[in-house]
Design a protein around this motif. Structure first.
Motif, PDB file in Angstrom:
ATOM      1  N   CYS A   1       0.829  -1.203   0.000  1.00  0.00           N
ATOM      2  CA  CYS A   1       0.000   0.000   0.000  1.00  0.00           C
ATOM      3  C   CYS A   1       0.864   1.253   0.000  1.00  0.00           C
ATOM      4  O   CYS A   1       2.037   1.221   0.381  1.00  0.00           O
ATOM      5  CB  CYS A   1      -0.925   0.020   1.215  1.00  0.00           C
ATOM      6  N   ARG A   2       0.272   2.339  -0.424  1.00  0.00           N
ATOM      7  CA  ARG A   2       0.973   3.608  -0.421  1.00  0.00           C
ATOM      8  C   ARG A   2       1.139   4.108   1.007  1.00  0.00           C
ATOM      9  O   ARG A   2       0.371   3.768   1.900  1.00  0.00           O
ATOM     10  CB  ARG A   2       0.188   4.628  -1.245  1.00  0.00           C
ATOM     11  N   ARG A   3       2.103   4.964   1.223  1.00  0.00           N
ATOM     12  CA  ARG A   3       2.386   5.502   2.556  1.00  0.00           C
ATOM     13  C   ARG A   3       1.465   6.676   2.872  1.00  0.00           C
ATOM     14  O   ARG A   3       1.900   7.788   3.152  1.00  0.00           O
ATOM     15  CB  ARG A   3       3.859   5.911   2.654  1.00  0.00           C
ATOM     16  N   VAL A   4       0.174   6.404   2.760  1.00  0.00           N
ATOM     17  CA  VAL A   4      -0.855   7.401   3.051  1.00  0.00           C
ATOM     18  C   VAL A   4      -1.774   6.817   4.119  1.00  0.00           C
ATOM     19  O   VAL A   4      -2.288   5.702   3.964  1.00  0.00           O
ATOM     20  CB  VAL A   4      -1.668   7.777   1.792  1.00  0.00           C
ATOM     21  N   ILE A   5      -1.984   7.567   5.176  1.00  0.00           N
ATOM     22  CA  ILE A   5      -2.839   7.109   6.280  1.00  0.00           C
ATOM     23  C   ILE A   5      -3.914   8.148   6.540  1.00  0.00           C
ATOM     24  O   ILE A   5      -3.618   9.329   6.754  1.00  0.00           O
ATOM     25  CB  ILE A   5      -2.010   6.881   7.558  1.00  0.00           C
ATOM     26  N   CYS A   6      -5.161   7.710   6.490  1.00  0.00           N
ATOM     27  CA  CYS A   6      -6.302   8.574   6.791  1.00  0.00           C
ATOM     28  C   CYS A   6      -6.841   8.204   8.170  1.00  0.00           C
ATOM     29  O   CYS A   6      -7.104   7.034   8.440  1.00  0.00           O
ATOM     30  CB  CYS A   6      -7.399   8.404   5.746  1.00  0.00           C
ATOM     31  N   VAL A   7      -6.971   9.196   9.037  1.00  0.00           N
ATOM     32  CA  VAL A   7      -7.464   8.948  10.393  1.00  0.00           C
ATOM     33  C   VAL A   7      -8.752   9.740  10.609  1.00  0.00           C
ATOM     34  O   VAL A   7      -8.912  10.849  10.114  1.00  0.00           O
ATOM     35  CB  VAL A   7      -6.405   9.354  11.452  1.00  0.00           C
ATOM     36  N   ASP A   8      -9.649   9.125  11.350  1.00  0.00           N
ATOM     37  CA  ASP A   8     -10.925   9.779  11.635  1.00  0.00           C
ATOM     38  C   ASP A   8     -11.566   9.079  12.826  1.00  0.00           C
ATOM     39  O   ASP A   8     -11.147   7.994  13.228  1.00  0.00           O
ATOM     40  CB  ASP A   8     -11.854   9.723  10.421  1.00  0.00           C
ATOM     41  N   GLY A   9     -12.578   9.723  13.386  1.00  0.00           N
ATOM     42  CA  GLY A   9     -13.301   9.163  14.519  1.00  0.00           C
ATOM     43  C   GLY A   9     -14.792   9.340  14.325  1.00  0.00           C
ATOM     44  O   GLY A   9     -15.239  10.220  13.582  1.00  0.00           O
ATOM     45  N   CYS A  10     -15.578   8.481  14.963  1.00  0.00           N
ATOM     46  CA  CYS A  10     -17.034   8.598  14.871  1.00  0.00           C
ATOM     47  C   CYS A  10     -17.653   8.169  16.193  1.00  0.00           C
ATOM     48  O   CYS A  10     -17.041   7.452  16.987  1.00  0.00           O
ATOM     49  CB  CYS A  10     -17.580   7.759  13.713  1.00  0.00           C
TER      50      CYS A  10
END
Length: 268
Positions: free
Chosen positions: A193-202
């Motif tokens: 995978c690419r070195r991109v990290i998406c973070v979020d909360g719900c």
């Protein structure tokens, strides 16, 4: 048991099975039944309308749970009922469990209509609501019971996914947070995978509430790739720092060079 044909001489496993068969008979044929007397050695089923119908059942032999219908009058001389107390929330939940499993969003009006068409019995909206709640609780599990089994869940994850990271954080024995990063997901992200990290909360809905923090990557097909998630008591800087520190240790992120983090940020 769905449409029992009761006869003198029939045998049952115990009194509970006998009474369940009589209730189902009453529901199917639109009669309301009472049990009197009803104790550990004998049970008599009678019609609430006072007609001659009755079934007398007792133990076949002392010390054995097998029950047999010894005598009875099997013909009713009363009118049928349009409302039946045997069609209660528990019975409806068990009867329509599979329909609710397939469609958890089944509306209350649909449940009421199904009971009316299939059983010829009218139920209230409150009864339908209670039946749906019982069925969904049975399907999804009770939250208190699930929270009490978190350590068993952790052991099962480590057993089925060796090398995974599953950590808890407690304060004086009170659960505060749980972090999960499964080894196969971590290995797949690092290798392809690419070195991109998406973070979020719900928000989490339920008895205990809380927040779900997640870290999602992007694979070679530009599709979402889940890596790690955490359940925390609330969304704040301390919990985000705890989550990202564990994520960095799992992904061996020693510095920010070559990595991109994406967050909606909002107001903070």
């Amino acid at each position: 048991m769905g449409d029992p044909q009761l006869q003198i001489g029939m045998k049952f496993r115990d009194f509970d099975q006998f009474k369940a068969a009589v209730r189902n008979y009453g529901i199917k044929n639109r009669y309301v039944m009472n049990f009197r007397p009803n104790d550990s050695t004998r049970c008599k089923a009678i019609c609430t309308r006072g007609c001659p119908f009755y079934l007398w059942a007792s133990l076949m032999t002392r010390g054995v749970s097998t029950v047999q219908i010894k005598s009875g009058h099997l013909k009713h001389e009363c009118a049928k009922e349009h409302k039946n107390r045997h069609v209660n929330a528990m019975w409806i939940a068990r009867k329509y469990m599979e329909q609710l499993r397939a469609d958890p969003s089944w509306k209350l009006s649909g449940i009421m209509q199904a009971v009316k068409l299939n059983q010829n019995v009218e139920i209230s909206r409150l009864t339908a609501y209670r039946a749906k709640s019982i069925a969904l609780r049975e399907i999804d599990g009770d939250e208190a019971t699930q929270m009490a089994s978190l350590y068993d869940y952790r052991l099962e994850l480590l057993k089925t996914h060796p090398g995974s990271t599953v950590k808890f954080r407690c304060d004086d024995g009170i659960f505060e947070a749980m972090y999960v990063c499964l080894a196969p997901l971590r290995a797949g992200f690092l290798s392809g995978c690419r070195r991109v990290i998406c973070v979020d909360g719900c928000f989490l809905k339920g008895v205990y509430g809380g927040q779900l923090l997640s870290a999602v990557g992007v694979d070679a097909n530009n599709c979402s790739y889940p890596m790690a998630w955490a359940v925390v008591n609330k969304e704040n800087k301390y919990n985000w720092s705890w989550f990202l520190q564990l994520l960095g240790e799992d992904l061996n992120i020693e510095n920010s060079h070559g990595w991109a983090f994406v967050s909606d940020r909002q107001k903070v």
